[in-house]
Design a protein around this motif. Structure first.
Motif, PDB file in Angstrom:
ATOM      1  N   LEU A   1      -0.757  -5.574 -35.373  1.00  0.00           N
ATOM      2  CA  LEU A   1      -1.522  -4.534 -36.186  1.00  0.00           C
ATOM      3  C   LEU A   1      -1.743  -4.436 -37.665  1.00  0.00           C
ATOM      4  O   LEU A   1      -2.569  -3.683 -38.138  1.00  0.00           O
ATOM      5  CB  LEU A   1      -0.984  -3.060 -35.731  1.00  0.00           C
ATOM      6  CG  LEU A   1      -1.377  -2.555 -34.277  1.00  0.00           C
ATOM      7  CD1 LEU A   1      -0.567  -1.216 -33.993  1.00  0.00           C
ATOM      8  CD2 LEU A   1      -2.868  -2.302 -34.140  1.00  0.00           C
ATOM      9  N   SER A   2      -0.865  -5.313 -38.322  1.00  0.00           N
ATOM     10  CA  SER A   2      -0.994  -5.172 -39.855  1.00  0.00           C
ATOM     11  C   SER A   2      -2.208  -5.874 -40.323  1.00  0.00           C
ATOM     12  O   SER A   2      -2.863  -5.969 -41.455  1.00  0.00           O
ATOM     13  CB  SER A   2       0.253  -5.889 -40.297  1.00  0.00           C
ATOM     14  OG  SER A   2       0.210  -7.113 -39.950  1.00  0.00           O
TER      15      SER A   2
ATOM     16  N   SER B   1     -10.935  -9.673 -31.260  1.00  0.00           N
ATOM     17  CA  SER B   1     -10.088  -9.000 -32.269  1.00  0.00           C
ATOM     18  C   SER B   1      -8.684  -9.589 -32.089  1.00  0.00           C
ATOM     19  O   SER B   1      -7.789  -9.661 -32.794  1.00  0.00           O
ATOM     20  CB  SER B   1     -10.267  -7.588 -32.630  1.00  0.00           C
ATOM     21  OG  SER B   1      -9.676  -7.068 -31.295  1.00  0.00           O
TER      22      SER B   1
ATOM     23  N   LEU C   1       0.248   0.661 -27.909  1.00  0.00           N
ATOM     24  CA  LEU C   1       1.115   0.018 -28.822  1.00  0.00           C
ATOM     25  C   LEU C   1       2.399  -0.851 -28.072  1.00  0.00           C
ATOM     26  O   LEU C   1       2.700  -0.397 -26.979  1.00  0.00           O
ATOM     27  CB  LEU C   1       2.110   1.387 -29.728  1.00  0.00           C
ATOM     28  CG  LEU C   1       0.870   2.118 -30.424  1.00  0.00           C
ATOM     29  CD1 LEU C   1       1.753   3.227 -30.939  1.00  0.00           C
ATOM     30  CD2 LEU C   1       0.202   1.278 -31.293  1.00  0.00           C
TER      31      LEU C   1
ATOM     32  N   LYS D   1      -6.244  -4.499 -36.092  1.00  0.00           N
ATOM     33  CA  LYS D   1      -6.440  -2.831 -36.356  1.00  0.00           C
ATOM     34  C   LYS D   1      -7.842  -2.359 -35.955  1.00  0.00           C
ATOM     35  O   LYS D   1      -7.718  -1.217 -35.219  1.00  0.00           O
ATOM     36  CB  LYS D   1      -5.995  -2.326 -37.423  1.00  0.00           C
ATOM     37  CG  LYS D   1      -5.641  -0.833 -37.595  1.00  0.00           C
ATOM     38  CD  LYS D   1      -4.918  -0.721 -38.838  1.00  0.00           C
ATOM     39  CE  LYS D   1      -4.598   0.854 -39.388  1.00  0.00           C
ATOM     40  NZ  LYS D   1      -4.052   0.911 -40.724  1.00  0.00           N
ATOM     41  N   SER D   2      -8.902  -3.063 -36.372  1.00  0.00           N
ATOM     42  CA  SER D   2     -10.143  -2.404 -36.212  1.00  0.00           C
ATOM     43  C   SER D   2     -10.556  -2.559 -34.892  1.00  0.00           C
ATOM     44  O   SER D   2     -11.102  -1.783 -34.078  1.00  0.00           O
ATOM     45  CB  SER D   2     -11.119  -3.276 -37.137  1.00  0.00           C
ATOM     46  OG  SER D   2     -11.017  -2.969 -38.521  1.00  0.00           O
ATOM     47  N   GLY D   3      -9.974  -3.904 -34.172  1.00  0.00           N
ATOM     48  CA  GLY D   3     -10.524  -4.233 -32.797  1.00  0.00           C
ATOM     49  C   GLY D   3      -9.917  -3.187 -31.846  1.00  0.00           C
ATOM     50  O   GLY D   3     -10.225  -2.847 -30.915  1.00  0.00           O
ATOM     51  N   PHE D   4      -8.629  -2.738 -32.301  1.00  0.00           N
ATOM     52  CA  PHE D   4      -7.756  -1.635 -31.498  1.00  0.00           C
ATOM     53  C   PHE D   4      -8.654  -0.673 -31.234  1.00  0.00           C
ATOM     54  O   PHE D   4      -8.868  -0.062 -30.285  1.00  0.00           O
ATOM     55  CB  PHE D   4      -6.401  -1.518 -31.858  1.00  0.00           C
ATOM     56  CG  PHE D   4      -5.347  -0.843 -31.303  1.00  0.00           C
ATOM     57  CD1 PHE D   4      -4.318  -1.316 -30.299  1.00  0.00           C
ATOM     58  CD2 PHE D   4      -5.480   0.655 -31.323  1.00  0.00           C
ATOM     59  CE1 PHE D   4      -3.583  -0.544 -29.800  1.00  0.00           C
ATOM     60  CE2 PHE D   4      -4.565   1.559 -30.191  1.00  0.00           C
ATOM     61  CZ  PHE D   4      -3.730   0.829 -29.552  1.00  0.00           C
TER      62      PHE D   4
ATOM     63  N   PRO E   1      -6.136  -6.399 -40.587  1.00  0.00           N
ATOM     64  CA  PRO E   1      -7.197  -5.654 -40.519  1.00  0.00           C
ATOM     65  C   PRO E   1      -8.015  -5.938 -39.143  1.00  0.00           C
ATOM     66  O   PRO E   1      -8.602  -4.925 -38.592  1.00  0.00           O
ATOM     67  CB  PRO E   1      -7.898  -5.926 -41.770  1.00  0.00           C
ATOM     68  CG  PRO E   1      -6.993  -6.120 -42.715  1.00  0.00           C
ATOM     69  CD  PRO E   1      -5.982  -6.877 -41.819  1.00  0.00           C
ATOM     70  N   LEU E   2      -8.313  -6.912 -38.930  1.00  0.00           N
ATOM     71  CA  LEU E   2      -9.031  -7.292 -37.797  1.00  0.00           C
ATOM     72  C   LEU E   2      -8.699  -6.659 -36.280  1.00  0.00           C
ATOM     73  O   LEU E   2      -9.438  -6.221 -35.506  1.00  0.00           O
ATOM     74  CB  LEU E   2      -9.335  -8.744 -37.431  1.00  0.00           C
ATOM     75  CG  LEU E   2     -10.171  -9.128 -36.468  1.00  0.00           C
ATOM     76  CD1 LEU E   2     -11.689  -8.720 -36.097  1.00  0.00           C
ATOM     77  CD2 LEU E   2     -10.146 -10.850 -36.453  1.00  0.00           C
TER      78      LEU E   2
END
Lengths: 333, 333
Positions: free
Chosen positions: B117-118, B110, B194, B123-126, B120-121
């Motif tokens: 973070l905006s 990701s 973050l 954010k999902s990976g996070f 989707p990949l």
């Protein structure tokens, strides 16, 4: 929003952010099998996760748990069309869960709630309790992530939260705030924490919710439990009556609006669920009333039902439909 | 001790407490199987846990993991003779572990370390990365607790730690300090966090160790890895020479004291282990040199060997025995 939280957390962009929509309590009795040590009620948890996703996210979503299951060789599939999508619309939620059949054995065996960390049994029980409740937390985070909810496990102990005489002493919410502000769903839980007066104690999920509600002012709070709501006596007793609506006065006193009880002078026995060692039902209703006093509606409802779906979606905020079963606790108008 | 940490954490009793003895890095390559997704090297982890217990605790000890294994019906035995004992003597340790075959797949798939973070990949990976690394953290906490070490899992994200341009921006150590001050062993890990500038990144275990060492000043730091120490070239190459002792000057420059290299002008290729996506070996040696510059000895040693046992026990603090294999990095005398 910014003036409502107690720390220096601010939106990274400096712009006003959408307020917190809802805090959800996943009751320990609803998501675990209460009579089986450390066993998750998988069916309920899966339905609850799907209902939460429907309440939070509009638009496409993808699984966010890309890890193996313990003991399994199967590698989860990761979608490969992420880049085609813009981010889905989402409402800000916080999830707090209880312990159910996790943690209670370890906590009661050692007496963690009574403090005394210098005793080897208490210190060991503190470690054992945290292992048990963080195991449950990880499973809940995974169940939510599998449904496409950007869940982030956050333990009160790690967040630096502590108590004094078993009441919250330090509970900086800046990390929780930053997590929701950046689009994540924090998943907190009842935890063993340090206590300034007695060394250690158990901080319950209900107390956490009241604290978060006070500082983050969600539009409403939903307690998912294993019975339909609050009854006038233990729900297993014959003629137990579900209390549909409770009005809380500004001084914290409360009365049952619906149904009209025949004997209004009788002190109702408040019972939601029997499986709770961190304070029982009186604590639970008192916490709910304290939230309602802030002007925040509280819905207590059976998990994984059509009633819970409607509560999570916010369908009860105006009128409570006659065909909805559960308990609404709200500020008297 | 109190003046050394950056926050308002103080000993509950107000008395001087024993200083931090040691910070230990459990390298990802040493405790996981690097070529098998999310697989722990159980043999190494068990030996490492036993060696850590021997280094920390004198006197009796009891298992502190009282939870079921996933998929197992067996309930762990809880000792019943706790009350007969006084607390064992113990030295204050902090454990930090890497990710190895946990987290890396999710992070690299990701691009969490690059931020954004905006998307989707990302954010999902996070979320997926945190699930993977916290799963490993829980397993390590359990392995240590089983050996009687009062281990407490603490995720940097939950502790509120964040970065700016991938360097530590906020990392309040008061919660870690309180945990060691009350006799627990915090277990931290490389984590997705973050980042104020790029949204998110990966905070590596090595950077965490340098930060903790700077503020808590342990007597020594041990890096447990999967090769004997630092070599002059990749250890798989013929004629690779193990660097036994590296001296760090106050300006941060360093030189090999032992063995006497034939060609001292040659820039050595610094290699400890190949399995690391959060900066590689140059970062690793630079972090170690920055710790040594503070006057804190750093030992890089192969996990689960007699050499690691001696390093953990502090047997190298005066002279380095000739029959000890590993790399010592220390301030030039």
């Amino acid at each position: 929003m910014d003036q409502r939280h107690e720390s220096s957390a601010t939106s990274a962009s400096g712009t006003a952010t959408k307020p917190l929509h809802c805090i959800v309590k996943l009751g320990g009795a609803a998501i675990t099998c209460k009579n089986e040590l450390e066993t998750i009620n998988e069916d309920n948890l899966n339905v609850v996760s799907a209902q939460l996703r429907q309440a939070m996210i509009s638009g496409p979503f993808h699984g966010m748990d890309w890890s193996r299951r313990p003991g399994s060789l199967e590698i989860p599939t990761v979608a490969d069309n992420f880049d085609d999508q813009s981010e889905s619309g989402s409402k800000k939620f916080i999830v707090v869960h209880g312990a159910g059949s996790f943690g209670h054995f370890q906590a009661s065996k050692s007496g963690v709630h009574k403090g005394g960390l210098s005793k080897p049994l208490v210190k060991s029980g503190f470690v054992a309790t945290r292992i048990s409740v963080t195991s449950l937390n990880l499973e809940i985070v995974r169940a939510l992530a599998k449904e496409g909810i950007p869940s982030i496990g956050m333990s009160p102990f790690s967040c630096g939260w502590s108590t004094c005489e078993r009441n919250i002493a330090v509970a900086d919410i800046s990390t929780v705030f930053k997590a929701i502000d950046t689009g994540f769903v924090p998943v907190l839980h009842g935890d063993a924490v340090l206590d300034n007066s007695q060394g250690c104690t158990i901080l319950s999920g209900d107390v956490i919710i009241r604290h978060l509600a006070e500082h983050l002012r969600p539009e409403y709070v939903v307690f998912l439990t294993d019975v339909l709501g609050v009854y006038d006596r233990p729900p297993t007793e014959p003629h137990a009556v579900l209390l549909r609506e409770i009005a809380v006065q500004e001084d914290g006193s409360w009365s049952v609006l619906k149904p009209k009880l025949q004997d209004t002078s009788r002190q109702v026995e408040i019972t939601v669920s029997a499986h709770d060692t961190t304070g029982g039902m009186v604590t639970k209703i008192a916490e709910a009333a304290m939230i309602a006093k802030l002007g925040i509606d509280v819905y207590i409802v059976k998990a994984a039902t059509d009633y819970s779906a409607r509560a999570l979606n916010g369908h009860l905020r105006e009128d409570i439909p006659n065909d909805w079963l559960g308990t609404v606790i709200r500020l008297a108008k």
